[in-house]
Write a protein that holds these residues in place. Structure first.
Motif, PDB file in Angstrom:
ATOM      1  N   ARG A  88       0.804  -1.186  -0.047  1.00 21.36           N
ATOM      2  CA  ARG A  88       0.137  -0.014   0.014  1.00 21.36           C
ATOM      3  C   ARG A  88       0.956   1.253   0.078  1.00 21.36           C
ATOM      4  O   ARG A  88       0.363   2.492  -0.614  1.00 21.36           O
ATOM      5  CB  ARG A  88      -1.000  -0.075   1.114  1.00 21.36           C
ATOM      6  N   PHE A  89       2.076   1.140   0.650  1.00 17.00           N
ATOM      7  CA  PHE A  89       2.943   2.553   0.765  1.00 17.00           C
ATOM      8  C   PHE A  89       4.093   2.341  -0.124  1.00 17.00           C
ATOM      9  O   PHE A  89       4.915   3.342  -0.001  1.00 17.00           O
ATOM     10  CB  PHE A  89       3.286   2.617   2.294  1.00 17.00           C
ATOM     11  N   GLN A  90       4.284   1.115  -0.880  1.00 19.77           N
ATOM     12  CA  GLN A  90       5.590   1.249  -1.969  1.00 19.77           C
ATOM     13  C   GLN A  90       4.952   1.404  -3.402  1.00 19.77           C
ATOM     14  O   GLN A  90       5.842   1.449  -4.150  1.00 19.77           O
ATOM     15  CB  GLN A  90       5.854  -0.312  -1.890  1.00 19.77           C
ATOM     16  N   ASP A  91       3.686   1.671  -3.614  1.00 15.39           N
ATOM     17  CA  ASP A  91       2.997   2.076  -4.777  1.00 15.39           C
ATOM     18  C   ASP A  91       3.663   3.393  -5.379  1.00 15.39           C
ATOM     19  O   ASP A  91       3.389   4.410  -4.353  1.00 15.39           O
ATOM     20  CB  ASP A  91       1.666   1.999  -4.628  1.00 15.39           C
ATOM     21  N   PRO A  92       4.374   3.603  -6.381  1.00 17.71           N
ATOM     22  CA  PRO A  92       4.893   4.708  -6.831  1.00 17.71           C
ATOM     23  C   PRO A  92       3.739   5.855  -7.240  1.00 17.71           C
ATOM     24  O   PRO A  92       4.204   7.181  -7.002  1.00 17.71           O
ATOM     25  CB  PRO A  92       5.749   4.512  -8.310  1.00 17.71           C
TER      26      PRO A  92
ATOM     27  N   ASP B  89      12.296   1.358  -5.890  1.00 21.15           N
ATOM     28  CA  ASP B  89      12.486   1.903  -4.330  1.00 21.15           C
ATOM     29  C   ASP B  89      11.392   1.458  -3.370  1.00 21.15           C
ATOM     30  O   ASP B  89      10.390   1.049  -3.552  1.00 21.15           O
ATOM     31  CB  ASP B  89      12.290   3.533  -4.391  1.00 21.15           C
ATOM     32  N   ALA B  90      11.970   1.288  -2.223  1.00 17.03           N
ATOM     33  CA  ALA B  90      11.260   0.864  -1.044  1.00 17.03           C
ATOM     34  C   ALA B  90      10.246   2.157  -0.507  1.00 17.03           C
ATOM     35  O   ALA B  90      10.668   3.367  -0.782  1.00 17.03           O
ATOM     36  CB  ALA B  90      12.205   0.552  -0.044  1.00 17.03           C
TER      37      ALA B  90
ATOM     38  N   SER C 116      15.048  -2.817   5.228  1.00 15.77           N
ATOM     39  CA  SER C 116      15.680  -1.730   4.581  1.00 15.77           C
ATOM     40  C   SER C 116      15.808  -1.668   3.149  1.00 15.77           C
ATOM     41  O   SER C 116      16.229  -0.696   2.340  1.00 15.77           O
ATOM     42  CB  SER C 116      17.190  -1.408   5.139  1.00 15.77           C
ATOM     43  N   SER C 117      15.123  -2.713   2.510  1.00 12.09           N
ATOM     44  CA  SER C 117      15.014  -2.756   0.956  1.00 12.09           C
ATOM     45  C   SER C 117      13.651  -2.707   0.557  1.00 12.09           C
ATOM     46  O   SER C 117      12.576  -3.087   1.225  1.00 12.09           O
ATOM     47  CB  SER C 117      15.742  -3.826   0.660  1.00 12.09           C
ATOM     48  N   ALA C 118      13.426  -2.707  -0.881  1.00 14.25           N
ATOM     49  CA  ALA C 118      12.203  -2.798  -1.373  1.00 14.25           C
ATOM     50  C   ALA C 118      11.819  -4.037  -1.258  1.00 14.25           C
ATOM     51  O   ALA C 118      12.499  -5.193  -0.887  1.00 14.25           O
ATOM     52  CB  ALA C 118      11.993  -2.405  -2.854  1.00 14.25           C
ATOM     53  N   PHE C 119      10.270  -4.359  -0.975  1.00 18.08           N
ATOM     54  CA  PHE C 119       9.658  -5.713  -0.924  1.00 18.08           C
ATOM     55  C   PHE C 119       9.486  -6.451  -2.255  1.00 18.08           C
ATOM     56  O   PHE C 119       8.722  -5.723  -3.145  1.00 18.08           O
ATOM     57  CB  PHE C 119       8.543  -5.635   0.210  1.00 18.08           C
ATOM     58  N   LEU C 120       9.763  -7.669  -2.426  1.00 20.98           N
ATOM     59  CA  LEU C 120       9.603  -8.606  -3.702  1.00 20.98           C
ATOM     60  C   LEU C 120       8.563  -9.580  -3.251  1.00 20.98           C
ATOM     61  O   LEU C 120       8.800 -10.263  -2.268  1.00 20.98           O
ATOM     62  CB  LEU C 120      10.785  -8.993  -4.175  1.00 20.98           C
TER      63      LEU C 120
END
Length: 484
Positions: A310-314, A324-325, A332-336
């Motif tokens: 919900r908060f990683q959406d560009p 980006d995370a 500390s990294s973007a989630f996959l």
């Protein structure tokens, strides 16, 4: 009857009375000893020729209601099993917290939502910005705490399994030795009651771990089978095998080989609810380690994944790229999506907004990828975050996969499921414990009754005195005859 015959009969009566008094004393002394079987002297008329000449001790009987003991052992196993699983859900519910508590997972979501609303109304306030960051940090921290508790319960279950396997192996070996000693005592005509008590105590020790069926064999021996039909003792004792691990990570499973299964005499045995050893505390701990806890972790991972996305959406934050995370990160990294297993224990706050990690507080208002601070009154990102949190979106995984839920209701639904499971298992555990207690009470009622024993002791004393009087009378008569 001759004088010598009278004395012989009286002496046999004294011997029987003395032995009866000894058994009654033992019964009274062990009235509260678990596994103790009440003793009673077996006697019959002693015959010399065609006449009765006193009393003959046949042996000692040990009074045990074997059918009741068998039912109580099965009840003990059921009670141990349901209690273990009920305790798991109680601890899980405790760490998640009640939706009405601000310290709960649902409360953390609500606090985060409230902080976003307040910051949207006053975006220039560094206090409101800090409140959003701290609320987000608290939310991520609660996910990690809950996940660590789930893994802790898996580790504890793994350790209990190892302990239980060791207890069963030692008890089975000891029961096999007692079988030999009991058989020897029976063959030699000795009283094996004390050995039988020891054997029953050892079987009771196993019965809450694995439901046990006891089958009699010749000369006082027994065989032991699990309720599911596995042979645990048939001449030689079976050997259970298991290897505990120190630390369990979310991705460690029985299927992957990272966790030990159970073996019986070197052969793998099912640890499922329908396996041959099911029904007691042992398989309950396998259920916790391999099913209940991983399922709980999976639900936490699903909820954490939903929050991160919900908060990683560009589209939410234009200063971010697709790589980006967002506000919440995966270590500390973007989630996959391929890394969903254990994400709830790795979720954290983006350091870009954390002043304690060289981040800038204003980025929570102006964008996580912003290089410079924007207008102080800009509230668009706060409003977008608040909408992202509350907009119903399709859930990608977990038991609610495919449903449209907002983040707050999703967390509340998870807690509700855990609470329902806890209540259901508490009811089952209460019923199982009550049944086990009732059967144990019935077993004790059929055990040593001290009032009865004392009454019997009075009769024995009277018999002893009467036999002693006969001997005294016979002695007086012999003295008179010798003095003539």
């Amino acid at each position: 009857m001759s004088i010598s015959g009278s004395m012989s009969s009286a002496l046999s009566g004294l011997t029987a009375a003395a032995r009866s008094a000894e058994l009654i004393s033992s019964n009274i002394a062990n009235a509260l000893t678990e596994g103790y079987g009440r003793r009673e002297l077996e006697v019959t008329a002693r015959r010399l020729g065609n006449t009765g000449q006193g009393v003959k001790i046949v042996g000692v009987s040990r009074e045990i209601n074997q059918a009741l003991v068998a039912d109580r052992r099965i009840a003990d196993a059921n009670a141990a099993s349901t209690a273990q699983q009920s305790n798991f859900f109680t601890r899980l519910e405790t760490v998640l917290g009640s939706p009405t508590e601000s310290s709960s997972l649902s409360g953390k979501f609500a606090n985060f939502d409230s902080a976003l609303i307040a910051a949207s109304a006053e975006p220039e306030s560094s206090v409101r910005q800090s409140n959003v960051v701290e609320a987000a940090r608290g939310l991520a921290s609660h996910f990690r705490t809950a996940s660590k508790e789930v893994q802790t319960m898996r580790e504890e279950a793994d350790k209990r399994i190892a302990t239980q396997v060791s207890v069963v192996n030692r008890a089975l070996a000891a029961i096999a030795d007692l079988n030999q000693n009991i058989s020897s005592s029976v063959g030699a005509g000795r009283d094996p009651s004390a050995l039988l008590d020891q054997r029953q105590q050892l079987i009771d020790q196993i019965s809450s771990i694995i439901p046990i069926r006891e089958i009699p064999r010749e000369n006082g021996r027994i065989a032991l089978y699990s309720a599911g039909g596995a042979s645990l003792l048939e001449g030689k004792p079976a050997i259970l095998g298991f290897s505990a691990v120190g630390v369990i990570a979310p991705d460690m499973t029985l299927g992957s080989g990272a966790l030990s299964g159970l073996t019986l005499n070197g052969h793998p045995v099912s640890t499922g609810a329908t396996g041959p050893l099911a029904g007691g505390a042992l398989i309950a701990d396998f259920t916790i380690r391999d099913q209940l806890a991983p399922r709980a972790q999976s639900e936490l991972d699903s909820l954490a994944r939903d929050l991160i996305f919900r908060f990683q959406d560009p589209a939410l934050d234009p200063t971010l790229t697709a790589a980006d995370a967002g506000l919440f990160t995966d270590s500390s990294s973007a989630f996959l999506t391929a890394n969903e297993d254990g994400i709830a224990i790795r979720i954290g706050l983006n350091t870009a907004v954390d002043p304690g990690a060289a981040g800038q507080l204003w980025r929570i208002r102006d964008g996580l990828g912003a290089v410079t601070a924007g207008p102080a009154g800009q509230s668009a990102l706060f409003s977008a975050m608040q909408s992202a949190l509350n907009d119903p979106r399709p859930i990608a995984s977990g038991q609610f996969a495919g449903d449209d839920r907002d983040a707050l209701s999703l967390s509340s639904n998870l807690v509700s499921v855990v609470t329902n499971n806890r209540v259901q298992l508490e009811v089952e555990a209460g019923f199982s414990a009550a049944r086990a207690t009732a059967l144990q009470s019935l077993e004790l009622q059929g055990g040593v009754d001290t009032d009865r024993e004392l009454q019997d002791l009075l009769l024995v004393e009277q018999a002893y005195a009467a036999n002693a009087k006969v001997i005294q009378t016979a002695d007086d008569m012999l003295k008179i005859l010798l003095g003539m």
